[in-house]
Write a protein that holds these residues in place. Structure first.
Motif, mmCIF file in Angstrom:
data_model
loop_
_atom_site.group_PDB
_atom_site.id
_atom_site.type_symbol
_atom_site.label_atom_id
_atom_site.label_comp_id
_atom_site.label_asym_id
_atom_site.label_seq_id
_atom_site.Cartn_x
_atom_site.Cartn_y
_atom_site.Cartn_z
ATOM 1 N N TYR A 1 -6.335 18.749 102.045
ATOM 2 C CA TYR A 1 -7.602 18.062 101.787
ATOM 3 C C TYR A 1 -8.019 17.238 103.006
ATOM 4 N N LEU A 2 -7.069 16.536 103.601
ATOM 5 C CA LEU A 2 -7.375 15.697 104.767
ATOM 6 C C LEU A 2 -7.770 16.562 105.963
ATOM 7 N N GLN A 3 -7.103 17.696 106.134
ATOM 8 C CA GLN A 3 -7.488 18.607 107.221
ATOM 9 C C GLN A 3 -8.916 19.122 107.016
ATOM 10 N N LEU B 1 -14.988 17.408 97.906
ATOM 11 C CA LEU B 1 -13.685 17.348 98.551
ATOM 12 C C LEU B 1 -13.060 15.965 98.389
ATOM 13 N N LEU B 2 -13.850 14.916 98.585
ATOM 14 C CA LEU B 2 -13.339 13.561 98.417
ATOM 15 C C LEU B 2 -12.920 13.288 96.974
ATOM 16 N N ARG B 3 -13.663 13.849 96.023
ATOM 17 C CA ARG B 3 -13.277 13.688 94.614
ATOM 18 C C ARG B 3 -11.938 14.374 94.349
ATOM 19 N N TYR C 1 -4.610 11.826 94.840
ATOM 20 C CA TYR C 1 -4.004 10.504 94.951
ATOM 21 C C TYR C 1 -3.544 10.017 93.562
ATOM 22 N N GLN C 2 -4.434 10.200 92.587
ATOM 23 C CA GLN C 2 -4.140 9.756 91.221
ATOM 24 C C GLN C 2 -2.889 10.447 90.679
ATOM 25 N N ALA C 3 -2.801 11.760 90.916
ATOM 26 C CA ALA C 3 -1.651 12.521 90.408
ATOM 27 C C ALA C 3 -0.343 12.065 91.058
ATOM 28 N N GLU D 1 -5.886 3.994 95.998
ATOM 29 C CA GLU D 1 -6.528 4.853 96.997
ATOM 30 C C GLU D 1 -7.565 5.773 96.335
ATOM 31 N N GLY D 2 -7.187 6.337 95.190
ATOM 32 C CA GLY D 2 -8.121 7.209 94.479
ATOM 33 C C GLY D 2 -9.340 6.458 93.991
ATOM 34 N N LYS D 3 -9.126 5.272 93.445
ATOM 35 C CA LYS D 3 -10.239 4.443 92.962
ATOM 36 C C LYS D 3 -11.205 4.100 94.096
ATOM 37 N N ALA D 4 -10.662 3.722 95.257
ATOM 38 C CA ALA D 4 -11.509 3.348 96.399
ATOM 39 C C ALA D 4 -12.392 4.517 96.834
#
Length: 822
Positions: free
Chosen positions: A248-250, A269-271, A277-279, A285-288
């Protein structure tokens, strides 16, 4: 003309830039240039018409991108008309216009069948060309059309055709003349197909091949970013969360390096990254990430409500997961509730803007995940607080996405703008009505991971999450139905014990949890596979190996069962098109020729021996206008159906599980099927005013399963046409047993029992008065009652005239004797 052609090419490039990057002013400049071209002073003729048709085609694409759908359709129509002047037989000359028209139909109107027909026509045009010419001269349109056609076939349930088209396209894109962009576009589509159908290991192999050095082609940077993002999704699905996060980051870095990339792609992609992150338990991090995306959605975005619904749903899931991980931190649960309500508010706002039924149904299907998430949050809130507000809110969530078309049809007497409006449940009316009727409401909602069970009566409230997967529930119900049909007349002990195991397990899952609050009358709203289950045959207790069937503790001994489509129809009676002028029965019992259809002793085919007896019984005891044998014509039914309070059809029926509208009831046979088959599509047009419709035929409660609707078939059609209540069947019922059971049913109705209890008593009476083997559920449990349960008064009216005759005769005798002796 060359100058104008060059200008058109420049505007097409400008439009592509607008599509790829989301730059609004590029799109505005493109449409302004096209409008100027359409008024250009060109010499009349074929060349000018073809040029203007291309300009209209571009205009349609630009308007579509701007969500100006009326203008998009108007300009594509103009483009097609100009081409038709010079190519009346169409052919490939008009294929680009057909492609755009099919795209508009698919994306914005839900007219999938029409879009498929257009795309199949385009393919037929290509078939007339040599393969090399197709690929070298028309590869973009050829490959795009095949991809979109495969996607349409997949979304309309024709998976076999979709996979055949995918194989065809795979062969084409491997031709050396195919451009790399089209090659990778197809490969990405195929990966999406594998991913969405759960073939994660196959998708992984394909993605790794494309990402690896074994691929002989150089991939476009935007497609490489999309491929990495999709590979991240595949890894996420396989549980490899750290590798998924890395890809995802790539992909995000790839998109950021591109000069222009669609904002919605990066948002998605960000979602996905936030969910990853949540998993992993990285909730902050996911919330932000999600809150950043929510803040970035523009107030002017035409897709604002849809995007915010998706983002808020993801945020509520983050809070719920965090809450469960933190063992009950109440502030997180409240944040989950707030985000979930925001998600629902935006989803309903988005749906309110839709005008086409198929779009609304599709919207309901897409909301399945967020609906299940809403129920999970409300379940936790109720479990921790026992506040009834959360229980009723959960009922409202479930009501929104069920029977959408039927709800609109039942609201047909209301203004157009109210047809799709969300449902609000009166928190005082529902308990009051249940208490008045001594009923217990039980609502079931199966999901992939568990089943939600909501129940309420005068004795209490239950909101449970039953630990059974959707797949296990499907297997149990399919197994039970199979055992019901397994030679019921001669079932041996092994068959009966196998049936009992399925039946007992289902009772323990579905009805045992409500025993503490259940009254003797159950009002059921089943969903998913439960719509195929008659609950009366469930076994409340274990049975011994040698226990006779007539001693088995079926649920029908404890409860009567009434099934409803929606709570709205229960709380507020469906509006009638008109009231019946006759309070009696209109009955039909057609005669069918032996050998013309296969006879198997059920009411699905062949000669019926007992349907006439069934109707003759009604004629002998109740006010009844009957059409028996060859007189039972479809035209007679259509002419008189609106006039009677009770419609009784003892006949053949065919339920179509793939096209519910093709299900039909059979009347006395004629030369043409249209003259004796009453199809679902015809029933919708009938002005039905009946308090009760009895469909004493095979599988009249079955049909096609549709997203947002449930089972679409005969039963639903009569409800939409105005029937207040129905008695229908779940399988191919026995001719002899049906006739006897229906006689008992009407006798109990005549005694003034509510319809659900009249059917319950008829089924119990049938088991009491027959040999033990006829207590097998096949013979009696297939009949169910749906809709309004109020008693009917036709039975009591029946006896007025005999008593009146006796009274008049007595008065006459008294008068005669008095005059004689005077």
């Amino acid at each position: 003309m060359e100058v104008w052609q060059e200008a058109l090419l420049r505007l097409e490039a400008l439009h592509e830039q607008a599509v790829d990057s989301g730059i609004g002013n590029a799109s505005e400049e493109a449409i302004a240039g096209v409008e100027e071209m359409l008024t250009a002073p060109l010499a009349p003729g074929q060349q000018a018409d073809i040029f203007r048709s291309q300009a209209f085609l571009l205009a349609s694409r630009v308007y579509q991108h701007q969500h100006q759908l009326t203008a998009a359709f108007r300009t594509i129509d103009s483009s097609m008309q100009l081409v038709r002047r010079h190519f009346p037989d169409y052919g490939l000359a008009v294929a680009p216009q057909m492609d755009q028209y099919a795209f508009l139909l698919d994306l914005y109107t839900g007219q999938y069948e029409e879009a498929i027909a257009l795309r199949e026509q385009i393919q037929q045009y290509f078939q007339l060309l040599p393969v090399t010419e197709r690929i070298t001269l028309h590869q973009e349109l050829l490959i795009n059309n095949l991809i979109r056609l495969a996607d349409l076939k997949d979304r309309t349930g024709d998976k076999i055709a979709a996979e055949e088209l995918i194989r065809t396209t795979a062969h084409i894109v491997n031709h050396p003349a195919v451009d790399r962009e089209h090659y990778y576009r197809f490969q990405l589509f195929r990966l999406h197909y594998l991913y969405h159908h759960g073939a994660l290991n196959s998708a992984r192999q394909e993605a790794e091949y494309l990402l690896g050095e074994t691929s002989p082609r150089s991939i476009h940077p935007a497609q490489l970013a999309a491929l990495r993002a999709l590979y991240g999704n595949i890894l996420y699905g396989l549980g490899e969360l750290e590798r998924a996060e890395n890809y995802y980051l790539q992909a995000l870095a790839d998109y950021q390096q591109l000069a222009a990339s669609p904002s919605f792609v990066k948002e998605e992609l960000l979602r996905d990254l936030a969910l990853c992150y949540q998993a992993q338990g990285k909730y902050e991090e996911g919330k932000a990430l999600l809150e950043e995306q929510i803040a970035a959605v523009s107030p002017d975005d035409p897709n604002r409500d849809w995007r915010l619904a998706d983002l808020y749903a993801s945020l509520s899931g983050n809070f719920l997961s965090h809450f469960l991980a933190e063992s009950g931190q109440q502030s997180l649960l409240q944040q989950a509730l707030q985000a979930d309500r925001q998600a629902r508010q935006h989803h309903y706002a988005y749906r309110d803007g839709l005008r086409h039924l198929r779009d609304i149904q599709t919207s309901a299907g897409l909301e399945d995940f967020s609906q299940d998430l809403s129920l999970s949050i409300l379940y936790e809130a109720f479990r921790h607080t026992q506040e009834m507000t959360y229980f009723f809110e959960a009922l409202e969530v479930l009501e929104q996405n069920k029977n959408i078309q039927l709800r609109a049809q039942l609201r047909s007497d209301q203004p157009q703008e109210t047809l799709w409006k969300r449902v609000a449940i009166d928190h005082e009316l529902l308990p009051s009505k249940l208490r008045q009727n001594h009923q217990t409401l039980v609502v079931f909602h199966p999901t992939e991971e568990a089943m939600f069970l909501l129940a309420i009566s005068e004795k209490g409230t239950i909101f449970n999450k039953v630990p059974i997967t959707g797949g296990r529930l499907v297997k149990l119900i399919a197994g039970l139905r199979k055992k019901v049909h397994q030679h019921p007349s001669q079932a041996d002990n092994q068959d009966l014990q196998a049936f009992a195991r399925f039946s007992e397990e289902l009772y323990q899952l579905l009805l045992q949890p409500i025993e503490g609050i259940a009254t003797s009358r159950l009002l059921l709203l089943p969903d998913g596979p439960l719509a195929y289950l008659p609950f009366s045959l469930l076994l409340c207790e274990s049975i011994g190996d040698d226990s006779p069937l007539n001693d088995w503790p079926f649920a029908v001994h404890r409860y009567s069962f009434n099934y409803q489509y929606t709570l709205e129809s229960y709380l507020h009676h469906s509006a009638r098109k008109s009231r019946a002028s006759q309070q009696g029965i209109l009955a039909f019992a057609p005669k069918f020729k032996a050998g013309q259809l296969r006879g198997d002793g059920t009411r699905s085919a062949g000669t019926l021996h007992k349907n006439a007896e069934e109707v003759n019984y009604l004629m002998g005891k109740f006010p009844c206008n009957a059409f028996v044998g060859e007189a039972a014509q479809l035209e007679a039914f259509k002419a008189q159906a609106a006039d009677y309070a009770i419609l009784h059809l003892a006949t053949h029926a065919v339920a179509n599980s793939t096209r519910g509208d093709d299900s039909f009831l059979a009347f006395a046979e004629t030369e043409a099927p249209a003259d004796y088959q009453l199809r679902v599509s015809d029933i919708y047009e009938l002005p039905i005013s009946a308090d009760l419709v009895v469909l004493s035929a095979c599988e009249t409660g079955l049909g096609e399963w549709q997203i947002g609707e449930g089972i679409v078939g005969l039963e639903r059609a009569f409800t939409a046409a105005g029937a207040q209540s129905l008695v229908t069947t779940h399988w191919k019922v026995s001719d002899r047993a049906s006739a006897q059971l229906m006689q008992y049913f009407y006798d109990y109705l005549a005694e003034g029992l509510p319809k659900d209890q009249a059917l319950q008593q008829a089924q119990l009476h049938f088991m009491r008065t027959n040999e033990s083997w006829l207590s097998h559920p096949f013979f009696w449990a297939g009949f169910v009652q749906k809709g309004n349960t109020s008693p009917l008064d036709f039975g009591r009216k029946q006896f007025f005239w005999p008593w009146a005759c006796f009274l008049l005769l007595g008065l006459g005798i008294v008068s005669y004797l008095w005059q004689k002796y005077q």
